[in-house]
Design a protein around this motif. Structure first.
Motif, short mmCIF file in Angstrom:
data_model
loop_
_atom_site.label_atom_id
_atom_site.label_comp_id
_atom_site.label_asym_id
_atom_site.label_seq_id
_atom_site.Cartn_x
_atom_site.Cartn_y
_atom_site.Cartn_z
N UNK A 59 0.84 -1.20 0.00
CA UNK A 59 0.00 0.00 0.00
C UNK A 59 0.87 1.26 0.00
N UNK A 60 0.24 2.40 -0.24
CA UNK A 60 1.00 3.65 -0.21
C UNK A 60 1.18 4.13 1.23
N UNK A 61 1.96 5.19 1.39
CA UNK A 61 2.31 5.67 2.74
C UNK A 61 1.08 6.14 3.51
N UNK A 62 0.10 6.75 2.83
CA UNK A 62 -1.09 7.23 3.51
C UNK A 62 -1.92 6.09 4.09
N UNK A 63 -2.06 5.03 3.32
CA UNK A 63 -2.82 3.87 3.80
C UNK A 63 -2.09 3.20 4.96
N UNK A 64 -0.78 3.16 4.86
CA UNK A 64 0.01 2.58 5.94
C UNK A 64 -0.13 3.42 7.21
N UNK A 65 -0.12 4.73 7.06
CA UNK A 65 -0.28 5.62 8.20
C UNK A 65 -1.63 5.42 8.87
N UNK A 66 -2.69 5.25 8.08
CA UNK A 66 -4.02 5.02 8.64
C UNK A 66 -4.04 3.73 9.47
N UNK A 67 -3.35 2.72 9.01
CA UNK A 67 -3.26 1.47 9.76
C UNK A 67 -2.54 1.69 11.10
N UNK A 68 -1.47 2.46 11.07
CA UNK A 68 -0.70 2.74 12.28
C UNK A 68 -1.50 3.59 13.25
N UNK A 69 -2.26 4.54 12.72
CA UNK A 69 -3.08 5.39 13.59
C UNK A 69 -4.12 4.57 14.36
N UNK A 70 -4.65 3.54 13.74
CA UNK A 70 -5.61 2.67 14.43
C UNK A 70 -4.94 1.94 15.58
N UNK A 71 -3.69 1.59 15.42
CA UNK A 71 -2.94 0.92 16.50
C UNK A 71 -2.69 1.90 17.64
N UNK A 72 -2.32 3.12 17.31
CA UNK A 72 -2.10 4.13 18.34
C UNK A 72 -3.39 4.44 19.10
N UNK A 73 -4.50 4.39 18.40
CA UNK A 73 -5.78 4.74 19.01
C UNK A 73 -6.18 3.79 20.14
N UNK A 74 -5.63 2.62 20.14
CA UNK A 74 -6.00 1.68 21.21
C UNK A 74 -5.10 1.81 22.44
N UNK A 75 -4.15 2.78 22.41
CA UNK A 75 -3.36 3.05 23.60
C UNK A 75 -1.90 2.68 23.52
N UNK A 76 -1.42 2.23 22.38
CA UNK A 76 0.01 1.92 22.22
C UNK A 76 0.79 3.23 22.23
N UNK A 77 1.87 3.30 22.98
CA UNK A 77 2.67 4.52 23.05
C UNK A 77 3.53 4.68 21.80
N UNK A 78 3.99 5.91 21.58
CA UNK A 78 4.84 6.18 20.42
C UNK A 78 6.11 5.34 20.48
N UNK A 79 6.76 5.31 21.64
CA UNK A 79 8.00 4.55 21.77
C UNK A 79 7.77 3.06 21.53
N UNK A 80 6.68 2.53 22.08
CA UNK A 80 6.37 1.12 21.89
C UNK A 80 6.09 0.83 20.42
N UNK A 81 5.39 1.75 19.76
CA UNK A 81 5.11 1.58 18.34
C UNK A 81 6.41 1.44 17.55
N UNK A 82 7.36 2.32 17.83
CA UNK A 82 8.60 2.32 17.06
C UNK A 82 9.47 1.11 17.38
N UNK A 83 9.57 0.80 18.66
CA UNK A 83 10.50 -0.26 19.08
C UNK A 83 9.91 -1.65 18.90
N UNK A 84 8.62 -1.82 19.23
CA UNK A 84 8.01 -3.15 19.22
C UNK A 84 7.33 -3.51 17.92
N UNK A 85 7.02 -2.51 17.08
CA UNK A 85 6.33 -2.81 15.83
C UNK A 85 7.12 -2.39 14.59
#
Length: 267
Positions: A59-85
């Motif tokens: 997918x393109x970067x915008x679609x990928x960003x939308x997927x990541x935003x859904x993960x953040x919305x459930x409470x995953x922290x920025x640092x955890x997103x970067x390090x664990x995902x």
């Protein structure tokens, strides 16, 4: 006076060596033995990493960003997103290439999309601990000759969010890297190594950085899968430490800088 200075230098080197061997290296080994970073809020699981890697290719970067935003919305922290995902996803993309599941161009585009996500998320969520690192300065760079530098992007952002003043070089040539360290003061230089072939020249690069550094007590850390598999390799190539991920690297770097500064004051 020259004899006194020589003795002080010997004492400084001895005390620094003892501190590193007695405190930093054990911490390095402990960091290597941890299965997970400290952050456990809304944890990422392996299935999400397995799903994100092919998505980054498709997918393109915008679609990928939308997927990541859904993960953040459930409470995953920025640092955890970067390090664990995001970082494990980048490693998985590299594995896809090594296994001939996709070509170099596909992997490069996938990593570029992940990098765009990092920049977009970081821009929306500024660091909230800007003074916590005491104004320490760090330079992060991929090893000269490495084709991919996503790991450098992640560690640079994690340190910046923790209050470090950071600089980053993507795909530098060795003379450019050495010049940057010789021209500017850094408390820490972090090098990421993704290719086994570059390990042989790493020792000479580290030695050159120490030789030209404006900070004679500069701390040098290395990272990448080679050092995750064998953390003692960091010592063998002349670095001061390594860590399995960017969050662990924060703790190791803080200890390294503190010990160097204490030793310099006592010298």
């Amino acid at each position: 006076m020259s004899a006194f200075r020589a003795l002080a230098t010997v004492d400084y080197d001895r005390s620094l060596s003892m501190l590193i061997e007695g405190e930093i290296i054990p911490r390095l080994m402990i960091a290597h033995s941890l299965d997970k970073p400290v952050i456990e809020i809304a944890a990422i699981d392996e299935t999400e990493i397995a799903a994100l890697a092919p998505l980054a290719l498709a997918v393109d970067a915008d679609a990928l960003l939308a997927h990541i935003e859904a993960i953040l919305a459930r409470g995953v922290t920025i640092d955890a997103l970067m390090v664990d995902l995001l970082a494990p996803t980048a490693r998985l993309l590299g594995q896809f290439w090594e296994d001939d599941r996709c070509d170099f161009v596909d992997v490069t585009m996938g990593l570029w999309r992940l990098q765009e996500v990092v920049h977009e998320i970081a821009a929306r969520c500024p660091a909230d601990r800007m003074l916590s690192a005491g104004g320490h300065r760090a330079l992060f760079a991929s090893m000269p000759g490495d084709q991919h530098n996503f790991g450098t992007v992640v560690v640079d952002e994690v340190f910046r969010r923790d209050g470090w003043v950071t600089d980053r070089m993507s795909g530098p040539q060795t003379p450019d890297l050495i010049k940057r360290v010789g021209d500017q003061w850094f408390d820490l230089v972090g090098l990421t190594v993704s290719c086994d072939a570059h390990l042989e020249s790493l020792t000479s690069v580290i030695a050159a950085l120490r030789n030209v550094s404006k900070n004679r007590c500069v701390c040098i850390m290395v990272g990448g899968r080679l050092f995750s598999a064998d953390p003692w390799l960091a010592v063998k190539v002349g670095a001061d430490g390594t860590a399995t991920d960017a969050i662990s690297a924060l703790n190791v770097a803080a200890d390294l800088v503190r010990v160097r500064e204490s030793a310099a004051l006592e010298a």
